[in-house]
Design a protein around this motif. Structure first.
Motif, PDB file in Angstrom:
ATOM      1  N   SER A   1     -39.632  -6.360 -44.672  1.00 29.85           N
ATOM      2  CA  SER A   1     -40.653  -6.015 -45.659  1.00 29.85           C
ATOM      3  C   SER A   1     -41.498  -4.863 -45.139  1.00 29.85           C
ATOM      4  O   SER A   1     -42.313  -5.040 -44.220  1.00 29.85           O
ATOM      5  N   ILE A   2     -41.325  -3.685 -45.713  1.00 26.87           N
ATOM      6  CA  ILE A   2     -42.149  -2.538 -45.333  1.00 26.87           C
ATOM      7  C   ILE A   2     -43.583  -2.735 -45.812  1.00 26.87           C
ATOM      8  O   ILE A   2     -44.531  -2.278 -45.162  1.00 26.87           O
ATOM      9  N   LEU A   3     -43.771  -3.440 -46.926  1.00 27.84           N
ATOM     10  CA  LEU A   3     -45.126  -3.689 -47.416  1.00 27.84           C
ATOM     11  C   LEU A   3     -45.893  -4.600 -46.455  1.00 27.84           C
ATOM     12  O   LEU A   3     -47.092  -4.407 -46.228  1.00 27.84           O
ATOM     13  N   LEU A   4     -45.223  -5.582 -45.895  1.00 27.35           N
ATOM     14  CA  LEU A   4     -45.867  -6.442 -44.907  1.00 27.35           C
ATOM     15  C   LEU A   4     -46.207  -5.642 -43.649  1.00 27.35           C
ATOM     16  O   LEU A   4     -47.274  -5.847 -43.049  1.00 27.35           O
ATOM     17  N   ALA A   5     -45.335  -4.736 -43.250  1.00 31.06           N
ATOM     18  CA  ALA A   5     -45.635  -3.889 -42.096  1.00 31.06           C
ATOM     19  C   ALA A   5     -46.895  -3.069 -42.340  1.00 31.06           C
ATOM     20  O   ALA A   5     -47.737  -2.913 -41.450  1.00 31.06           O
TER      21      ALA A   5
ATOM     22  N   ASN B   1     -49.400  -3.897 -44.368  1.00 34.39           N
ATOM     23  CA  ASN B   1     -50.533  -4.814 -44.328  1.00 34.39           C
ATOM     24  C   ASN B   1     -50.903  -5.169 -42.894  1.00 34.39           C
ATOM     25  O   ASN B   1     -52.081  -5.192 -42.518  1.00 34.39           O
ATOM     26  N   MET B   2     -49.885  -5.443 -42.056  1.00 35.96           N
ATOM     27  CA  MET B   2     -50.146  -5.783 -40.659  1.00 35.96           C
ATOM     28  C   MET B   2     -50.806  -4.631 -39.919  1.00 35.96           C
ATOM     29  O   MET B   2     -51.714  -4.848 -39.100  1.00 35.96           O
TER      30      MET B   2
ATOM     31  N   LEU C   1     -50.861  -1.305 -52.193  1.00 36.08           N
ATOM     32  CA  LEU C   1     -49.579  -1.474 -51.495  1.00 36.08           C
ATOM     33  C   LEU C   1     -49.766  -2.085 -50.116  1.00 36.08           C
ATOM     34  O   LEU C   1     -48.859  -2.745 -49.604  1.00 36.08           O
ATOM     35  N   ALA C   2     -50.919  -1.870 -49.494  1.00 39.85           N
ATOM     36  CA  ALA C   2     -51.197  -2.471 -48.187  1.00 39.85           C
ATOM     37  C   ALA C   2     -52.045  -3.725 -48.287  1.00 39.85           C
ATOM     38  O   ALA C   2     -52.329  -4.359 -47.273  1.00 39.85           O
ATOM     39  N   TYR C   3     -52.431  -4.100 -49.482  1.00 35.50           N
ATOM     40  CA  TYR C   3     -53.406  -5.182 -49.683  1.00 35.50           C
ATOM     41  C   TYR C   3     -52.765  -6.568 -49.802  1.00 35.50           C
ATOM     42  O   TYR C   3     -53.154  -7.501 -49.104  1.00 35.50           O
ATOM     43  N   ALA C   4     -51.802  -6.705 -50.698  1.00 44.80           N
ATOM     44  CA  ALA C   4     -51.271  -8.039 -50.993  1.00 44.80           C
ATOM     45  C   ALA C   4     -50.275  -8.484 -49.925  1.00 44.80           C
ATOM     46  O   ALA C   4     -49.550  -7.672 -49.351  1.00 44.80           O
ATOM     47  N   ILE C   5     -50.240  -9.773 -49.670  1.00 43.19           N
ATOM     48  CA  ILE C   5     -49.317 -10.359 -48.696  1.00 43.19           C
ATOM     49  C   ILE C   5     -48.260 -11.164 -49.459  1.00 43.19           C
ATOM     50  O   ILE C   5     -48.590 -12.102 -50.181  1.00 43.19           O
TER      51      ILE C   5
END
Length: 407
Positions: free
Chosen positions: A321-325, A327-328, A380-384
């Protein structure tokens, strides 16, 4: 692609000068490249295909610039062992770690490698990724490394993604060279790398410069061999200790230095002078329960471009998940959402030497795009665990984000 495509009724995050927001806009494609973008009222009046995007956001296609996604098997047993007290280095020195995946990958056929890898890649594609870097390094002999790199090239055709292949033969010492690391580096530089490059399988060369990997001197031999072949270099640097890897890769004007948890100020200064991108890999840091964070403030102060990637691999970052990356990177290391998105677009493109082709919405660049149901780019960086990707555009062709895998 022949003909014209128009994306209209859309908000653009061009990623030129920050987010580069352009509201109520349109974007035109001709021959697979961005031909025009601007306010919707000024859009070209004729196009063979028109997509009314209903007020969605359009960004450059995301780029995952550091993965080991082509491999066989997994290492969930080591995950359990670490939770019971074993360290990453303990596992590696007992014959596990990278060598566990090497054994599984050597046994797998090229078709089997592709079959196991496609679902992982498809997960990234479903989150708006249009370009992915894939490293070798789980073969560690000519035949198995070539097999990995061929399977990586086939990913591009199977899932219509752009793939950049990186030779990571200096990932670990294979058992047949036990106690003879210098001899392995000689074989790698004199035999393995030249043959793989001659087959057109190598876009860049990487190494693991670390106590459980290869020394700075051995890594430099790899870089010298790559330079003789006209190949750009990058490096796994300063993940577990500071061996001066960032300074070394900067001296060779490397594309990127990756991980960087133990990066020194001298390394920061060398990277800044060379224009070497810092690739941040929060998945591995999280998965290994590390406590030393990369010096983000120093990188930012030095003006070093920061990319963000999944580091998808079976042992230390089984993340697809690039979106999770993103966010992290924000929650763990205090990147801003704008920095995180730049890290998966323009700065990731720089880390692959593709910034003239990808990473921003600009006329002339390839029309690899991602369409999002979001209120603003920071979402895009907000939701998990939520994927707002509505569609992926490859060379101007809009596709659903959920991919049907080849049988």
């Amino acid at each position: 692609m022949s003909g014209d495509v128009l994306f209209t009724n859309v908000h653009l995050a061009t990623m030129v000068h920050g987010y580069g927001e352009l509201h109520d806009a349109a974007l035109a494609v001709a021959d697979g490249r961005i031909a025009w973008l601007g306010p919707r009222a000024g859009a070209p009046r004729q196009a063979q295909v028109v997509h009314d995007c209903g007020g969605a956001w359009l960004t450059p296609g995301l780029i995952d610039c550091h993965t080991h996604i082509v491999h066989a098997g997994n290492r969930s047993d080591e995950f359990e062992a670490r939770l019971n007290g074993a360290s990453y280095e303990d596992i590696a020195r007992s014959g596990g770690g990278i060598m566990s995946t090497v054994r599984a990958t050597r046994l797998a056929s090229e078709d089997e490698l592709l079959r196991q890898s496609l679902p992982r890649v498809a997960s990234l594609l479903a989150e708006g990724v249009t370009t992915i870097e894939i490293k070798s390094g789980y073969g560690l002999d000519l035949e198995a490394e070539a097999k990995m790199l061929r399977a990586a090239r086939r990913v591009a055709g199977a899932l219509r993604q752009r793939v950049r292949t990186t030779f990571l033969g200096a990932h670990a010492l294979p058992p047949e060279f036990s106690g003879r690391a210098d001899d392995y580096i000689s074989a790698l530089c004199g035999h393995m790398l030249p043959q793989l490059a001659a087959q057109g399988l190598v876009d860049a060369v990487d190494a693991f410069c670390e106590r459980i990997g290869f020394s700075a001197a051995q890594t430099e031999r790899v870089f010298e061999a790559a330079s003789r072949l006209g190949l750009r270099v990058k490096l796994h640097a300063e993940q577990l200790s500071d061996l001066g890897g960032a300074e070394l890769v900067a001296r060779y004007h490397g594309l990127s230095a990756d991980h960087l948890e133990h990066l020194s100020q001298a390394g920061v200064e060398a990277m800044a002078a060379a224009g070497t991108v810092a690739v941040l890999l929060p998945g591995a840091w999280y998965f290994l329960r590390d406590t030393t964070a990369p010096p983000v403030a120093s990188l930012r102060a030095a003006g070093i471009p920061m990319a963000v990637a999944t580091d998808c691999n079976p042992g230390t970052s089984p993340m697809t998940s690039i979106l999770l990356a993103m966010n992290m990177a924000c929650t763990l290391w205090r990147l801003t959402p704008q920095e995180a998105l730049a890290g998966c677009t323009i700065n990731a493109a720089r880390a692959l030497g593709l910034d003239g082709e990808a990473g921003t919405l600009e006329v002339g660049k390839r029309a690899d795009l991602a369409l999002w149901d979001i209120a603003r780019p920071a979402d895009l960086a907000y939701a998990i665990g939520f994927n707002p990707c509505r569609g992926v555009v490859n060379a101007g062709v809009l596709r659903a984000p959920v991919v049907s895998l080849p049988v």
